[in-house]
Design a protein around this motif. Sequence first.
Motif, PDB file in Angstrom:
ATOM      1  N   LEU A   1       0.791  -0.915  -0.101  1.00 55.81           N
ATOM      2  CA  LEU A   1      -0.175  -0.089  -0.301  1.00 55.81           C
ATOM      3  C   LEU A   1       1.030   1.255   0.049  1.00 55.81           C
TER       4      LEU A   1
ATOM      5  N   ARG B   1      -3.316  -5.492  -4.350  1.00 59.51           N
ATOM      6  CA  ARG B   1      -3.605  -3.871  -3.530  1.00 59.51           C
ATOM      7  C   ARG B   1      -4.845  -4.195  -2.341  1.00 59.51           C
ATOM      8  N   VAL B   2      -5.803  -5.318  -3.549  1.00 54.10           N
ATOM      9  CA  VAL B   2      -7.035  -5.398  -2.593  1.00 54.10           C
ATOM     10  C   VAL B   2      -7.334  -6.343  -1.325  1.00 54.10           C
TER      11      VAL B   2
ATOM     12  N   MET C   1      -5.794  -3.949   1.506  1.00 55.69           N
ATOM     13  CA  MET C   1      -6.420  -3.862   2.404  1.00 55.69           C
ATOM     14  C   MET C   1      -7.351  -4.990   3.159  1.00 55.69           C
ATOM     15  N   ILE C   2      -7.532  -5.505   2.391  1.00 51.26           N
ATOM     16  CA  ILE C   2      -8.646  -6.983   4.089  1.00 51.26           C
ATOM     17  C   ILE C   2      -7.355  -7.317   4.422  1.00 51.26           C
TER      18      ILE C   2
ATOM     19  N   MET D   1     -11.183 -12.211  -2.854  1.00 51.53           N
ATOM     20  CA  MET D   1     -10.962 -11.910  -3.936  1.00 51.53           C
ATOM     21  C   MET D   1      -9.649 -11.462  -4.607  1.00 51.53           C
TER      22      MET D   1
ATOM     23  N   LYS E   1      -4.036  -5.422  -8.521  1.00 52.78           N
ATOM     24  CA  LYS E   1      -4.483  -4.714  -8.492  1.00 52.78           C
ATOM     25  C   LYS E   1      -5.568  -5.918  -7.089  1.00 52.78           C
TER      26      LYS E   1
ATOM     27  N   ILE F   1     -10.604 -11.045  -9.000  1.00 54.35           N
ATOM     28  CA  ILE F   1     -10.289  -9.883  -9.702  1.00 54.35           C
ATOM     29  C   ILE F   1      -8.381 -10.300 -11.018  1.00 54.35           C
TER      30      ILE F   1
END
Lengths: 223, 230
Positions: B79, B154-155, B158-159, B142, B151, B146
């Motif tokens: 991140l 990065r998702v 976050m989680i 997730m 991407k 994707i």
Amino acid sequence: MTENGFTLRRYFFFCLRLLFRQRRDVALPLFFFLLVSSLFPLAFANHAVPLLAPAALWITLLLSVLLSLDNLFREDVEDGFMEQLMTARQPLGLLVAVKMLAHWIAYILPIFICLPLTGLWYAMPSDTLFVLALSLLLGTPTLLALGGLAAALAAGLKQGGTLLILVTLPLATPVLLFGLTMVDMSQNGLSYAAARDFLAAMAVVSVGVGPLVTAAALRIGMD
Amino acid sequence: MLRKFAAPKIFYPLAGKLMPWFFWTFAVLGAVGLYWGLMLAPVDAVQGQAYRIMYVHVPSAWMSMMIYTSMAVSAAAVLVWRTKVAEYWLLCSPGLGASFTFITLVTGSLWGKPMWGTYWVWDARLTSELVLLFIYFAILAMKGAIPDRRKAARVMAMITVVGFVNIPIIKFSVDWWTTLHQGDSIFRKGGPSIAPSMLVPLFMMALSFSSYYFWLVLKHIRTLIERSAA
């Protein structure tokens, strides 16, 4: 600032008006809440109902909130309005906070208004109902923050609604447990202050940090 | 300094050099530790032979948490700096983490039956380990949804970070119930309460499991680097 400028207050009323015009969609999570919470007393023997009530209502509310969050950002992302919001003068985190406040008023407030009715169904004493309502009230900001983050991450994806639920539920476990601890303590005549304060602390952090994290998640989705 | 090693060009040969070390640590310590633990270590005074499942259960439980911590560290790097190797690390880890968590839950249940008389109780440790498994599943779901790897990373980051903040809270929230799981007998004040002849093979198994994890992750990351270079 010009008369027609884009302000936070305008955006807030814009969100509310939009939700009001989609009132049939907005009513669905409330309908879901009433429907599911009526199933528990039907499915269980009558004598188990009062024992079951707080847990049943908490889980039903949790699921209703998740159901309502599916469209929190999806339309905005799909029709390109989100990109417009990102270029706005106001920080995206603030806009997200405003949108979530409107969401809370449109979707969650009606559930609280119907709570006395479900209290009747479950034959709950009024003081238990009060503590339950308080625990739900303190829990919803955290649920919205966690679910909003998941909704932002899942906004552009196939099966986004299911992913939103899968991601939020494990993270929301503490909210559920602290909320039920609160009701449990009060039912046993003990002080529920510790659980209440913990929920309140989580709510404060959620309101402060949640929109910022959600904004960052929306930016990732836009890349 | 660390960022220099994180460049795929430097990381790739470095990982190649480290891999055989991890593999042989895993194989040798695993074989010795298992034989020692299952055959040589003395019978427990209270739990009899059944305690020997500890040699799989405890290292797996440590791994389930260690892998999540390593993911949280890489998530921060993803991140903040968008470090490529950290992205790869994050993509490769949750599957292994979920597996170790699953092994922990299964061996724990099998240990619980003779000791507590039940396969499952909703006690603090068991519940938080189960929630950890669900968080791993959420991250994997997730990842699967994707198609773009960068991407997805990065998702997932976050989680992972939100989950990492959440895990102590989950632990605390379920701790309010009374707990059946035995207390810590290794990392506690006044030193371990386990005899060295039982403890040494346990540490061997822990080292073996973590080497196994590092070996596989490095192998997987090298594949991802090769694929992105091709």
